[in-house]
Design an enzyme around this catalytic site. Structure first.
Site, PDB file in Angstrom:
ATOM      1  N   PRO A  90       0.807  -1.228   0.000  1.00  0.00           N
ATOM      2  CA  PRO A  90       0.000   0.000   0.000  1.00  0.00           C
ATOM      3  C   PRO A  90       0.836   1.273   0.000  1.00  0.00           C
ATOM      4  CG  PRO A  90      -0.833  -1.573   1.618  1.00  0.00           C
ATOM      5  CD  PRO A  90       0.486  -2.095   1.151  1.00  0.00           C
ATOM      6  N   GLU A 117       0.959  -7.463   8.324  1.00  0.00           N
ATOM      7  CA  GLU A 117       1.116  -6.017   8.472  1.00  0.00           C
ATOM      8  C   GLU A 117       2.283  -5.473   7.661  1.00  0.00           C
ATOM      9  OE1 GLU A 117      -0.964  -3.932  10.086  1.00  0.00           O
ATOM     10  OE2 GLU A 117      -2.194  -5.733  10.230  1.00  0.00           O
ATOM     11  N   ARG A 155       0.023  -7.139 -21.709  1.00  0.00           N
ATOM     12  CA  ARG A 155      -0.595  -6.548 -22.898  1.00  0.00           C
ATOM     13  C   ARG A 155       0.408  -5.744 -23.722  1.00  0.00           C
ATOM     14  NH1 ARG A 155      -6.040  -5.952 -23.125  1.00  0.00           N
ATOM     15  NH2 ARG A 155      -5.842  -3.912 -24.110  1.00  0.00           N
ATOM     16  N   ASP A 170      -5.958   1.654 -26.286  1.00  0.00           N
ATOM     17  CA  ASP A 170      -6.561   1.568 -24.963  1.00  0.00           C
ATOM     18  C   ASP A 170      -6.532   2.912 -24.255  1.00  0.00           C
ATOM     19  OD1 ASP A 170      -7.010  -1.113 -25.255  1.00  0.00           O
ATOM     20  OD2 ASP A 170      -5.210  -1.734 -24.185  1.00  0.00           O
TER      21      ASP A 170
END
Length: 252
Positions: A90, A117, A155, A170
């Site tokens: 994160p 954690e 991709r 895209d």
């Protein structure tokens, strides 16, 4: 491209990576994905790889030794240095299309999926070259973010998509959201395909699509309209839009 994924749950990847475009890319030999279970390198009979944090606090922290041993195992399999080791967490930098293009230039990637954690900081200091996050929220682990990164990167590999130009059309590839797309039937529920797309005039179609891409980006993601991605034609189109908007406001 070869991708090694270090994870506590290799079974999570079976569905997404064994179907659709990624499956075909693997079958063609364009993409090789291997999984290393970090628990196999725990060094204890219970296969634990986490412990309580020094200094106290809630949760458990993934230990450095099992992760580092797993990385050494991958290094041995590949017979060389690990140039890009990506940690999904994160606190990482936001993953976007620029990151996908950058990582797709590599011949080999290692992706580490976190849990608990987080990691002992020494994993970052000793081995990690990049830390990435797919959004400002917290998931149960790094497996889903790793799937997102692999899908976006794959991709960009030549030959993975059916047409070489597909990826370039895209959203985000060239900095703008994608223009609207239509197919048969021409009319559905009272909604009709724009006539210009049936005109056969390629230049007019190209300009219409560019205009629609600019309009959608301006409406939904104006933060993407950076000066460096705009062409002279784009500026002309935006000026035309501004004139139309001013005219509407004057009528009101």
């Amino acid at each position: 491209m070869k991708i090694d994924i270090l994870t506590l749950f290799p079974e999570m990847f079976a569905g997404p990576f064994d179907s659709s475009i990624i499956k075909r890319a693997r079958e063609k030999g364009l993409l090789e994905i291997n999984f290393t279970d970090i628990r196999d390198f725990s060094g204890n009979k219970h296969n634990t790889v986490d412990d309580t944090p020094y200094g106290g606090g809630a949760g458990m922290v993934m230990q450095a030794p099992p992760v580092m041993r797993a990385l050494e195992h991958v290094r041995g399999l590949r017979g060389g240095a690990l140039n890009r080791v990506v940690l999904m967490c994160p606190t990482g930098l936001p993953f976007d299309q620029n990151w996908a293009r950058d990582l797709a230039r590599e011949e080999h990637l290692v992706i580490i999926c976190g849990h608990y954690e987080g990691f002992d900081e020494r994993v970052r200091e000793l081995a990690v070259t990049d830390e990435l996050s797919i959004g400002d929220y917290v998931l149960t682990g790094g497996e889903l973010p790793a799937m997102v990164v692999v899908d976006a990167v794959s991709r960009m590999i030549p030959g993975v998509l059916g047409e070489s130009a597909s990826a370039e059309e895209d959203s985000f590839y060239r900095g703008l959201l994608e223009y609207p797309q239509y197919t048969r039937p021409r009319e559905y529920e009272g909604l009709i395909v724009p006539d210009i797309l049936l005109s056969g005039h390629h230049e007019n179609i190209r300009r219409w699509r560019r205009r629609q891409a600019l309009l959608k980006t301006l409406e939904r993601r104006p933060d993407l309209l950076r000066e460096e991605i705009l062409t002279d034609e784009d500026r002309d189109i935006l000026r035309e839009m501004a004139e139309v908007i001013r005219g509407i406001l004057q009528l009101d």
